[in-house]
Design an enzyme around this catalytic site. Structure first.
Site, PDB file in Angstrom:
ATOM      1  N   GLY A 218       0.826  -1.206   0.000  1.00 27.04           N
ATOM      2  CA  GLY A 218       0.000   0.000   0.000  1.00 27.04           C
ATOM      3  C   GLY A 218       0.861   1.258   0.000  1.00 27.04           C
ATOM      4  O   GLY A 218       0.367   2.359   0.180  1.00 27.04           O
ATOM      5  N   GLU A 259       5.119  -6.571   1.257  1.00 29.29           N
ATOM      6  CA  GLU A 259       5.006  -7.037  -0.133  1.00 29.29           C
ATOM      7  C   GLU A 259       4.864  -5.865  -1.093  1.00 29.29           C
ATOM      8  O   GLU A 259       3.819  -5.677  -1.701  1.00 29.29           O
ATOM      9  CB  GLU A 259       3.756  -7.905  -0.288  1.00 29.29           C
ATOM     10  CG  GLU A 259       3.671  -9.032   0.683  1.00 29.29           C
ATOM     11  CD  GLU A 259       2.250  -9.565   0.815  1.00 29.29           C
ATOM     12  OE1 GLU A 259       2.105 -10.647   1.379  1.00 29.29           O
ATOM     13  OE2 GLU A 259       1.302  -8.906   0.352  1.00 29.29           O
ATOM     14  N   GLY A 261       4.899  -3.713  -4.345  1.00 35.60           N
ATOM     15  CA  GLY A 261       4.930  -3.889  -5.796  1.00 35.60           C
ATOM     16  C   GLY A 261       5.260  -2.545  -6.415  1.00 35.60           C
ATOM     17  O   GLY A 261       6.399  -2.246  -6.775  1.00 35.60           O
ATOM     18  N   ARG A 298      -3.936   1.934 -17.354  1.00 40.51           N
ATOM     19  CA  ARG A 298      -4.230   2.555 -16.057  1.00 40.51           C
ATOM     20  C   ARG A 298      -4.990   3.888 -16.138  1.00 40.51           C
ATOM     21  O   ARG A 298      -5.909   4.105 -15.353  1.00 40.51           O
ATOM     22  CB  ARG A 298      -2.951   2.722 -15.230  1.00 40.51           C
ATOM     23  CG  ARG A 298      -2.284   1.379 -14.891  1.00 40.51           C
ATOM     24  CD  ARG A 298      -1.101   1.542 -13.948  1.00 40.51           C
ATOM     25  NE  ARG A 298      -1.529   1.787 -12.594  1.00 40.51           N
ATOM     26  CZ  ARG A 298      -1.574   2.963 -12.023  1.00 40.51           C
ATOM     27  NH1 ARG A 298      -1.156   4.032 -12.679  1.00 40.51           N
ATOM     28  NH2 ARG A 298      -1.996   3.090 -10.807  1.00 40.51           N
ATOM     29  N   CYS A 328      -9.591   1.668 -31.550  1.00 35.10           N
ATOM     30  CA  CYS A 328     -10.906   2.112 -31.990  1.00 35.10           C
ATOM     31  C   CYS A 328     -11.883   2.046 -30.832  1.00 35.10           C
ATOM     32  O   CYS A 328     -12.730   1.151 -30.731  1.00 35.10           O
ATOM     33  CB  CYS A 328     -11.366   1.295 -33.183  1.00 35.10           C
ATOM     34  SG  CYS A 328     -10.311   1.657 -34.582  1.00 35.10           S
ATOM     35  N   GLU A 329     -11.709   2.966 -29.941  1.00 35.23           N
ATOM     36  CA  GLU A 329     -12.422   3.039 -28.674  1.00 35.23           C
ATOM     37  C   GLU A 329     -11.823   4.271 -27.989  1.00 35.23           C
ATOM     38  O   GLU A 329     -10.717   4.660 -28.313  1.00 35.23           O
ATOM     39  CB  GLU A 329     -12.088   1.786 -27.860  1.00 35.23           C
ATOM     40  CG  GLU A 329     -12.837   1.619 -26.621  1.00 35.23           C
ATOM     41  CD  GLU A 329     -13.504   0.234 -26.529  1.00 35.23           C
ATOM     42  OE1 GLU A 329     -14.362   0.121 -25.680  1.00 35.23           O
ATOM     43  OE2 GLU A 329     -13.170  -0.687 -27.271  1.00 35.23           O
ATOM     44  N   TYR A 356       2.023  -2.351 -13.003  1.00 34.70           N
ATOM     45  CA  TYR A 356       0.673  -2.576 -13.550  1.00 34.70           C
ATOM     46  C   TYR A 356       0.496  -1.931 -14.921  1.00 34.70           C
ATOM     47  O   TYR A 356      -0.561  -1.416 -15.245  1.00 34.70           O
ATOM     48  CB  TYR A 356      -0.406  -2.079 -12.570  1.00 34.70           C
ATOM     49  CG  TYR A 356      -0.187  -2.640 -11.188  1.00 34.70           C
ATOM     50  CD1 TYR A 356      -0.469  -3.981 -10.927  1.00 34.70           C
ATOM     51  CD2 TYR A 356       0.340  -1.868 -10.160  1.00 34.70           C
ATOM     52  CE1 TYR A 356      -0.233  -4.530  -9.678  1.00 34.70           C
ATOM     53  CE2 TYR A 356       0.587  -2.406  -8.911  1.00 34.70           C
ATOM     54  CZ  TYR A 356       0.299  -3.737  -8.671  1.00 34.70           C
ATOM     55  OH  TYR A 356       0.543  -4.280  -7.453  1.00 34.70           O
TER      56      TYR A 356
HETATM   57  C1  LIG Z   1      -1.030  -6.493  -5.338  1.00 37.27           C
HETATM   58  C2  LIG Z   1      -0.569  -6.941  -4.035  1.00 37.27           C
HETATM   59  C3  LIG Z   1       0.521  -6.329  -3.415  1.00 37.27           C
HETATM   60  C4  LIG Z   1       1.272  -5.146  -4.012  1.00 37.27           C
HETATM   61  O1  LIG Z   1       0.570  -3.950  -3.933  1.00 37.27           O
HETATM   62  P1  LIG Z   1       1.275  -2.571  -4.374  1.00 37.27           P
HETATM   63  O2  LIG Z   1       0.236  -1.539  -4.161  1.00 37.27           O
HETATM   64  O3  LIG Z   1       1.666  -2.698  -5.807  1.00 37.27           O
HETATM   65  O4  LIG Z   1       2.469  -2.377  -3.540  1.00 37.27           O
HETATM   66  C5  LIG Z   1       0.924  -6.833  -2.202  1.00 37.27           C
HETATM   67  N1  LIG Z   1       0.299  -7.881  -1.616  1.00 37.27           N
HETATM   68  C6  LIG Z   1      -0.757  -8.493  -2.193  1.00 37.27           C
HETATM   69  C7  LIG Z   1      -1.410  -9.641  -1.507  1.00 37.27           C
HETATM   70  C8  LIG Z   1      -1.239  -8.045  -3.404  1.00 37.27           C
HETATM   71  O5  LIG Z   1      -2.290  -8.648  -3.956  1.00 37.27           O
END
Ligand SMILES: *Cc1c(COP(=O)(O)O)cnc(C)c1O
Length: 413
Positions: A218, A259, A261, A298, A328-329, A356
């Site tokens: 998050g 975690e 991302g 996005r 085409c959209e 993403y």
């Molecule tokens: C998608 C996801 C993340 C990564 O979220 P970010 O906002 O990209 O940091 C972490 N843990 C789980 C379980 C997820 O599904």
């Protein structure tokens, strides 16, 4: 990477193309690690779904990251990229018992987010250590107020179901070695996040054999000037201290896991596309690029803002443009944005294109997905080829004989 490096990548590999700056990824990794340096055992599990190219996974591995995966295929990609099974956590939602069993057979850490599967998995495999995903029902309000929500979220086991959860664990004698939360919303307010963490700590006390507590992700990154971003250093200081205190209370050192991302890869990514047409209409000036939501969805899916820079004319006079694609959209990347004067043939650079973006790309309009390039120590390295017509048709079965037969029959009558 500067503008001329990016232009050179577009020249060498064609357009459109994704470019990822390895140095930015590792500096983000180091920043997060440093923020939590007070915690003796920290584990960062990169969320594969943000950007899943195998060479990116290898880079993560070289930095000492683990992986967070949400499908069996992501688990297999991680293993292929050299990760040990114990460095991979499998955190799916709504998948079958069979898929979880397959992942478990590969030796990865299982994270279960519903009571039905927990009961079934625990009954069949009581010896396999399992992490449980908790839904603390906390989300950030529009201001600093803490509001309790997400009651409708499909993710996690509700904290209100803890008595049922404990009964399953007791009856199956399964081993819970971790607890986890990931609310999926951006951490805008650290107090809200700390509040959710307290719920996780309270839950943790029910499980005597924990090895780790996973706080999900998050972490918010800025997409445009003035955007709020998560204050990682403040979070590290406050949560780190609280976590260490909790471990004392719990009686053992646990691993603190995250975690991330988006935090690791978003800003490292740039998407380069060429302007095909500059079209003056009665109301606006469109710049149409050789891309669309087939490559970068996005802005259309989430209303996300990606900064767009004309790297072919960075000193040019600023004008207002609506940047659109060739699908085409309706595929508007940006509406009436100030961009340095655009000529047909210019290369536009979309920033924050690491997370993403490619992973959500499709073949809509029968277009090829673009190549991916890693910028590493001043060199551009191709890490995914541009698709070809063979790729597009590979799994299609052409039934032309079927229709030929039908036609002949009609003619015979
Ligand atoms: C998608 C996801 C993340 C990564 O979220 P970010 O906002 O990209 O940091 C972490 N843990 C789980 C379980 C997820 O599904």
């Amino acid at each position: 990477m500067n503008h001329s490096d990016l232009l050179q990548v577009a020249r060498d590999f064609g357009d459109p193309v994704y470019v990822y700056d390895a140095e930015k990824i590792s500096s983000q990794f180091n920043r997060l690690t440093k923020a939590f340096s007070s915690v003796p055992q920290l584990r960062l599990n990169y969320a594969v779904k943000a950007l899943s190219n195998i060479s990116i996974l290898r880079l993560m591995h070289s930095m000492g990251s683990g992986l967070d995966t949400v499908s069996l295929q992501e688990v297999r990609l991680g293993l292929m990229a050299g990760f040990a099974p114990e460095d991979i956590i499998f955190t799916p939602n709504g998948v079958s018992l069979e898929e979880i069993e397959e992942a478990s057979a590969l030796g990865v850490q299982i994270n279960i987010d519903n009571l039905s599967i927990l009961e079934q998995f625990g009954s069949k495999h009581p010896k396999v250590p399992v992490c449980i995903r908790i839904n603390p029902h906390v989300m950030a309000g529009g201001n600093t107020k803490i509001s309790v929500g997400h009651i409708d979220s499909k993710f996690g086991i509700s904290i209100h179901q803890i008595p049922h959860l404990l009964r399953i664990v007791e009856l199956t004698k399964m081993n819970i070695n971790g607890i986890h939360m990931h609310t999926g919303s951006d951490i805008l307010d650290i107090e809200v996040f700390l509040y959710a963490s307290e719920i996780l700590f309270d839950t943790a006390k029910h499980f005597p054999d924990l090895e780790f507590i996973d706080f999900g992700s998050g972490f918010k990154v800025p997409y445009k000037a003035g955007d709020i971003q998560t204050n990682i250093e403040e979070l590290g200081e406050k949560l780190g201290k609280r976590f260490n205190d909790f471990c004392k209370e719990y009686g053992r050192d646990l691993t603190l896991a995250f975690e991330p991302g988006k935090f690791l890869v978003s800003e490292a990514g740039h998407f380069l596309a060429k302007v095909n047409v500059v079209k003056q209409t009665t109301s606006t000036v469109f710049a149409s690029v050789d891309s669309g939501f087939n490559h970068l969805i996005r802005p259309m899916l989430y209303g996300a803002t990606h900064e767009i820079i004309n790297i072919s004319n960075p000193q040019g006079k600023e004008r207002f443009y609506s940047v659109v694609g060739y699908i085409c959209e309706t595929d508007t990347f940006a509406n009436n944005k100030r961009i340095n004067e655009i000529s047909e043939g210019d290369i536009l650079c979309f920033n924050n294109a690491g997370a993403y973006c490619f992973t959500m790309a499709s073949n809509y309009n029968s277009r090829f997905r673009p190549p991916e390039v890693l910028w590493y120590q001043g060199r551009a390295i191709l890490i995914r080829e541009r698709e070809t017509f063979e790729d597009l048709t590979r799994n299609q079965r052409d039934v032309k004989d079927l229709f030929l037969q039908k036609k002949e029959k009609v003619e015979l009558k």
